[in-house]
Write a protein that holds these residues in place. Structure first.
Motif, PDB file in Angstrom:
ATOM      1  N   GLN C 180      62.529 -87.652 -20.526  1.00 53.42           N
ATOM      2  CA  GLN C 180      61.324 -86.683 -20.400  1.00 53.42           C
ATOM      3  C   GLN C 180      60.111 -87.144 -20.802  1.00 53.42           C
ATOM      4  O   GLN C 180      59.004 -87.085 -19.920  1.00 53.42           O
ATOM      5  CB  GLN C 180      61.730 -85.625 -21.443  1.00 53.42           C
ATOM      6  CG  GLN C 180      62.572 -84.228 -21.150  1.00 53.42           C
ATOM      7  CD  GLN C 180      62.465 -83.232 -21.778  1.00 53.42           C
ATOM      8  OE1 GLN C 180      61.582 -82.615 -22.202  1.00 53.42           O
ATOM      9  NE2 GLN C 180      63.869 -83.109 -22.790  1.00 53.42           N
ATOM     10  N   SER C 183      59.104 -89.264 -17.790  1.00 49.91           N
ATOM     11  CA  SER C 183      58.772 -88.503 -16.603  1.00 49.91           C
ATOM     12  C   SER C 183      57.213 -88.206 -16.445  1.00 49.91           C
ATOM     13  O   SER C 183      56.432 -88.103 -17.766  1.00 49.91           O
ATOM     14  CB  SER C 183      59.607 -87.355 -16.626  1.00 49.91           C
ATOM     15  OG  SER C 183      59.000 -86.260 -17.537  1.00 49.91           O
ATOM     16  N   TYR C 188      60.340 -81.350 -19.405  1.00 51.46           N
ATOM     17  CA  TYR C 188      60.987 -80.810 -18.303  1.00 51.46           C
ATOM     18  C   TYR C 188      60.884 -79.350 -17.992  1.00 51.46           C
ATOM     19  O   TYR C 188      61.254 -78.920 -17.020  1.00 51.46           O
ATOM     20  CB  TYR C 188      62.695 -81.045 -18.597  1.00 51.46           C
ATOM     21  CG  TYR C 188      63.051 -82.630 -18.108  1.00 51.46           C
ATOM     22  CD1 TYR C 188      62.151 -83.097 -17.389  1.00 51.46           C
ATOM     23  CD2 TYR C 188      64.278 -82.964 -18.581  1.00 51.46           C
ATOM     24  CE1 TYR C 188      62.842 -84.490 -17.066  1.00 51.46           C
ATOM     25  CE2 TYR C 188      64.684 -84.257 -18.257  1.00 51.46           C
ATOM     26  CZ  TYR C 188      63.982 -84.941 -17.489  1.00 51.46           C
ATOM     27  OH  TYR C 188      64.391 -86.275 -17.144  1.00 51.46           O
ATOM     28  N   GLY C 258      60.499 -81.540 -24.542  1.00 51.47           N
ATOM     29  CA  GLY C 258      60.193 -82.967 -24.866  1.00 51.47           C
ATOM     30  C   GLY C 258      60.385 -83.341 -26.285  1.00 51.47           C
ATOM     31  O   GLY C 258      59.830 -84.188 -26.825  1.00 51.47           O
TER      32      GLY C 258
END
Lengths: 409, 170, 326, 171
Positions: C180, C183, C188, C258
């Motif tokens: 996460q 990302s 997310y 997260g």
């Protein structure tokens, strides 16, 4: 014991694989609104049969009333539907006044109207509180109680009691309103509509609330008369029957108000009807308060009312002083009451409350029959719950707004 | 008195007497044929709202003008004409029974049960005539005039047992 | 050899610390709930037992410990004894798998997510068994409701988590958090909004909280499955419920919000952001308890099977599609 | 006895070692404190008084302040508030509810009817709940005000705090 036998009797004829599931709800159950007991036959969670068993609060009020004075019986009326005592007082007083052929002063009529409308607000607030709590909305319960507390404080200013008022007397009311009470009531009337809006924002558009109340326990108008539903439950089914309009008593003929009517006759409609009634009651109180200033200084108790007659003419000192209690006043049987019978009914918050009194001329009623709305409404539960689930049963008990003191007497 | 006249011509066998009271007309009826009368009132005359059904015990009532001990009193209401009608049926002590009107109003079911519970008046044709307010095994009919208001001796058996058990064991 | 001993020591120390801390959290969660709901209802909440009512959970616990433990005559005794423990252990063990911060996780196993899911569905056994063993019709109905509820919500929840697994490419919770952080959105929550929605509703249902508190619906089934339990055994159920809330919140934080990562580093308190997020979610639980009415049993099933599971499937499909394209 | 010499009493029954963060107390004190601090009554309304009981639990009076929350099942309750008239038909059920409660359990007879039958001296009403239940506290009034109920609960807490050795010998 009898219950076990009953179950066995019912189970005997059936195939053992399809043994019905019996559930006993109450008398100690958080959502039966007192000591109602429901004996349920379930299929999964669906109710097949429901047998309400009442009488756990039967206190013999009708029998006791036959042994008390007319004025003393009003004390008993408080304990009937203890949420809206003032309305019950009015019902008793109306019946006795009809019997005595008393004329009530206009101011007393207005005050009675105010007091019984306050009782309606109290009762509907408690109904909303418990109904919402039964369905699971916990906060509404506490908000409603907060506002109810305000009204109870006003009651306390009026007569010194929170729940059991005994404020209404035969031929009027006990004492006049103080100026502070009127001020406080004005303040309440101003503020209260906002509070109703508060509750409505909390639950009115809530999807879960709608799901739990729409199309639950639908009663058609014809069915409602057949079951004997009165009050908001009947009006929710679309019948505009209100004793206040059909047989006006007190000051209801001179105030304006609407009778709200539902369309589908489901739980949501009954909820809506009661919410509108709260606003209407508020409006009636306001009108009566305005009219109250016109009758400043009038008597609030009819001059020939037995309340005033009682001390000097009917009571006398008993001959023998009681060993422990000293000198006692013994009510003397004096025939101030005409022989005959009278029937009066009011629109109590729960429905139609009617009193039928038969007199034999003595100072005590010969027979005092009280027709209470809750009694009839409980008898309607089996018809309304058929095919619903346990969770709906709870909602239905809530929507009927039953009080066990009212039904068992 | 208009309704009384009408009822008298329609059901001469059933209607006994009628008079005007403060709140409406009163019609005293016979037991036989009463069902027809009340059904006619409901279906033809629009008395669709049964307000009340109750019993009265007239044992020792001083101004009494009739023989029978009990009376079953019906209050019916007509919504269109706003008319209240009180029907009375007198029931003798020896065979206290009356026809049940549960076929007309489901509401009457519990009223009749209560009347049975309190006065011992049996309603013929009632689907489920049990006691409603008092326990099933209660002795006597409390609202009869010869039933005491309070007496220590004649207690309900389970309650007596309970109290004695508590006195013994705490 | 020395390595092993020191590892074992740190493992045990960590376990004890985590156990104590999370038990305290659970105890004070009850207090927080009472306080917060009281504020929302214009009351004060507990304030007489200890300063500001802070000793209230301790008093409750102590009282329940010293209360009589009733075993009704007709119950299935072994099952009746063991059911609350199943409930509590299964609800509570999950906390060991959650990475509180990068270097603190009691048991860092590769199938962490799967393990938590398995445990949370096992905890329903406690409920069902207690409902069965109590020999009370209310408890039985409560147990039935619980089993139906678990079946329908477990699936929706797994579907929501499956998309997370798909995004992260791992079942290890620590790896999920790391994925996460790397990302583009850092959490997310944004790409998996539907998944988060499905997950949080299923989590509420999983913990039997309002508006899905049907197994213990107080106004319908008196107290549902633990209607016959008294004293400490009842307290275990109570603890299990709040432990479940804690684990579910921690899982939501790990998978969607997260984990330990935050907008900036807080010196010396590496678990700061984790705890803040968990508290926010717990507050959310309490908040909806104060506002919402309760669903009906069949409506709950409808919501699970007709709304949440299709939503979860669509979400999974979309995630897979995006994963395939990029 | 040595403990008593070297400690000072900071509250009745609670002793502290001077200058040290150690409180010496008897187990009775702690348990009674816990019991008095979390007194859970049963949601069991009978009649009029039940409305006042509900009002006491609601926003304005708020029993939750004292750690008092209503439990729906008798198995988890410590206190039975008999709120209202107990009729003869109801009496066996009240007794059964009391029997279902775990020890230690307490009973408050709330309202005149529960205390003595009140104005209802009739064929159907039990003349006082003390005919079949051990009552800890009588609370008269028809119905008693919420303040009165709170006072009664506080008095009951005082009573609980005076108990000794009531921790576990009922088994």
């Amino acid at each position: 014991m009898s219950l076990v036998l009953e179950v066995n009797k019912k189970q005997k004829g059936k195939d053992s694989w399809e043994e019905p599931f019996y559930l006993n709800m109450g008398p100690q159950h958080p959502s039966t609104h007192g000591v109602l007991r429901l004996f349920l036959e379930l299929e999964g969670e669906t109710i097949v049969n429901c047998d309400p068993i009442i009488g756990y609060l039967h206190r013999g009020i009708e029998k006791l009333a036959e042994n008390l004075n007319y004025n003393q019986t009003i004390v008993l009326s408080d304990r009937l539907d203890y949420i809206s005592s003032a309305a019950n007082n009015v019902a008793f007083a109306l019946a006795f006044e009809k019997l005595f052929k008393l004329e009530v002063p206009r101011r007393a009529k207005l005050i009675r109207t105010i007091v019984s409308e306050m009782a309606r607000i109290c009762s509907h607030l408690l109904w909303l509180a418990t109904h919402a709590l039964d369905i699971g909305a916990m906060t509404v319960f506490l908000y409603c109680f907060r506002d109810r507390e305000w009204l109870l404080n006003i009651y306390e200013r009026i007569c010194g009691a929170r729940l059991t008022h005994t404020y209404v007397r035969v031929g009027g009311v006990r004492r006049d309103f103080e100026p502070e009470v009127i001020e406080e009531l004005y303040r309440f009337v101003e503020e209260f509509p906002k509070r109703i809006t508060d509750y409505e924002t909390l639950i009115d558009t809530n999807r879960i609330w709608l799901k739990r109340t729409k199309n639950i326990a639908v009663v058609s108008a014809e069915e409602a008369f057949n079951l004997g539903l009165t009050g908001p439950c009947l009006r929710g089914s679309g019948v505009s029957y209100d004793v206040r309009k059909f047989r006006p008593y007190d000051a209801y003929s001179e105030v304006e108000f609407e009778v709200p009517v539902g369309q589908n006759g489901d739980t949501y409609d009954r909820y809506k009807v009661r919410m509108i009634e709260l606003r209407q009651s508020n409006w009636i109180i306001k009108q009566c308060l305005d009219k109250l200033s016109e009758t400043e200084g009038e008597l609030v108790l009819a001059e020939n009312s037995p309340d005033l007659l009682m001390p000097e003419k009917v009571r006398e000192v008993s001959a023998q002083p009681h060993p422990k209690l000293g000198v006692m006043f013994k009510p003397k049987e004096k025939e101030i009451v005409p022989v005959g019978e009278a029937f009066a009914s009011i629109e109590s918050p729960k429905g139609e409350l009617s009193v039928y009194v038969v007199s034999d001329g003595s100072s005590r009623p010969w027979r005092l029959r009280i027709r209470t709305p809750s009694f009839v409404h409980i008898s309607a539960i089996p018809h309304m719950t058929k095919g619903h689930m346990i969770a709906d049963l709870v909602a239905i008990i809530g929507t009927l707004d039953i009080v066990l003191g009212d039904s068992d007497r | 008195m208009a309704l009384y006249e009408e009822l008298k011509t329609k059901f001469p066998e059933v209607v006994k007497e009628g008079f005007q009271e403060v709140d409406g007309e009163v019609v005293v009826c016979n037991r036989e044929g009463f069902l027809d009368l009340i059904a006619w009132l409901k279906q033809e005359k629009g008395f669709i709202h049964l307000i009340d059904l109750c019993g009265v015990d007239y044992l020792g009532y001083k101004p009494k003008t009739f023989e029978e001990r009990f009376e079953v009193v019906y209050h019916v209401f007509n919504l269109d004409e706003r008319k209240l009608l009180r029907l009375k049926v007198r029931v003798p002590e020896e065979d206290p029974w009356q026809y049940s009107i549960t076929s007309l109003w489901k509401e009457a079911n519990w009223f009749e049960r209560e009347c049975f519970d309190m006065f011992g008046i049996v309603f013929k044709g009632h689907p489920d005539l049990r006691r409603v307010l008092m326990p099933e095994d209660w002795k006597g009919y409390p609202l009869r005039k010869d039933y005491p208001l309070f007496s220590e001796e004649e207690d309900w058996e389970p309650y007596k047992v309970l109290v004695e058990k508590y006195k013994r064991r705490g | 050899m020395e390595d092993l001993w020191s590892n074992l020591f740190w493992f045990l120390a960590g376990t004890v610390i985590l156990l104590i801390v999370s038990l305290l959290h659970v105890a004070y969660l009850t207090y927080a709930e009472r306080k917060i709901i009281a504020r929302m209802q214009q009351r004060l909440g507990p304030n007489r037992v200890g300063p500001r009512g802070l000793l209230q959970p301790i008093a409750d616990m102590l009282k329940l410990l010293t209360k009589e433990d009733i075993i009704p005559a007709q119950v299935d005794k072994p099952v009746f004894y063991i059911a609350p423990f199943i409930s509590l252990v299964c609800a509570g063990t999950g906390i060991a798998l959650v990475p509180l911060w990068e270097n603190f996780v009691i048991s860092n196993i590769n199938v962490g997510l799967l393990f938590i899911l398995a445990l949370s569905s096992l905890s329903a056994y406690g409920v069902i068994l207690s409902g069965w063993a109590s020999n009370s019709r209310y408890a039985f109905l409560g147990g039935l409701r619980a089993s139906a509820q678990v079946i329908s919500y477990e699936i929706a929840m797994s579907l929501a988590l499956l998309s997370v697994v798909l995004m992260a490419g791992s079942l290890n919770l620590g790896d999920i958090v790391r994925a996460q952080i790397n990302s583009p959105f850092k959490v997310y929550l944004i790409p998996q909004l539907i998944g988060f929605f499905v997950f949080i509703i299923s989590a509420v249902a999983e913990c039997n909280r309002t508006p899905f508190d049907l197994p213990e619906a107080e106004t319908e089934l008196v107290a549902g499955y633990f209607v016959e339990y008294s004293g400490m055994r009842f307290a275990l159920f109570y603890l299990a419920e709040y432990f479940g809330m804690l684990v579910m919140s921690a899982l939501a934080v790990t998978c969607f919000l997260g984990g330990w990562a935050g907008p900036f580093e807080v010196p010396y308190v590496p678990f700061f952001w984790f705890v803040v997020k968990v508290y926010a979610l717990l507050f959310f639980y309490i908040w909806i308890r104060a506002t919402l009415p309760r669903y009906r049993y069949d409506q709950l099933m409808d919501l699970g099977w007709k709304v949440l599971i299709p939503l979860g499937l669509i979400n999974l499909f979309l995630t897979a599609l995006i994963k395939l394209i990029f | 006895m040595g403990v008593e010499k070297s400690t000072i009493e900071i509250a009745p029954g609670v002793r502290q070692v001077p200058g040290a963060p150690v409180v010496v107390t008897t187990i009775d004190k702690v348990i009674n404190w816990a019991r008095a601090g979390s007194l859970w009554p049963l949601t069991f309304g009978l009649a009029c008084c039940a409305i006042e009981m509900m009002a006491t639990g609601a926003s304005h009076y708020d029993l939750d302040r004292y750690g008092i929350i209503f439990r729906a099942t008798p198995r988890q309750a410590d206190l039975l508030i008999v709120a209202g008239t107990v009729t003869k038909k109801m009496a066996p059920i009240v007794r059964r509810v009391y029997d279902q409660m775990p020890e230690p359990k307490y009973v408050i007879a709330m309202g005149s009817c529960a205390c003595s039958g009140g104005i209802f001296k009739t064929y159907a009403v039990a003349q006082g709940v003390d005919q079949f239940l051990p009552v800890d506290l009588y609370l008269p009034g028809c119905p008693p005000r919420p303040e009165a109920l709170i006072y009664a609960l506080l008095q009951l807490q005082e009573k609980i705090k005076k108990e000794t050795k009531r921790w576990g010998y009922w088994r």
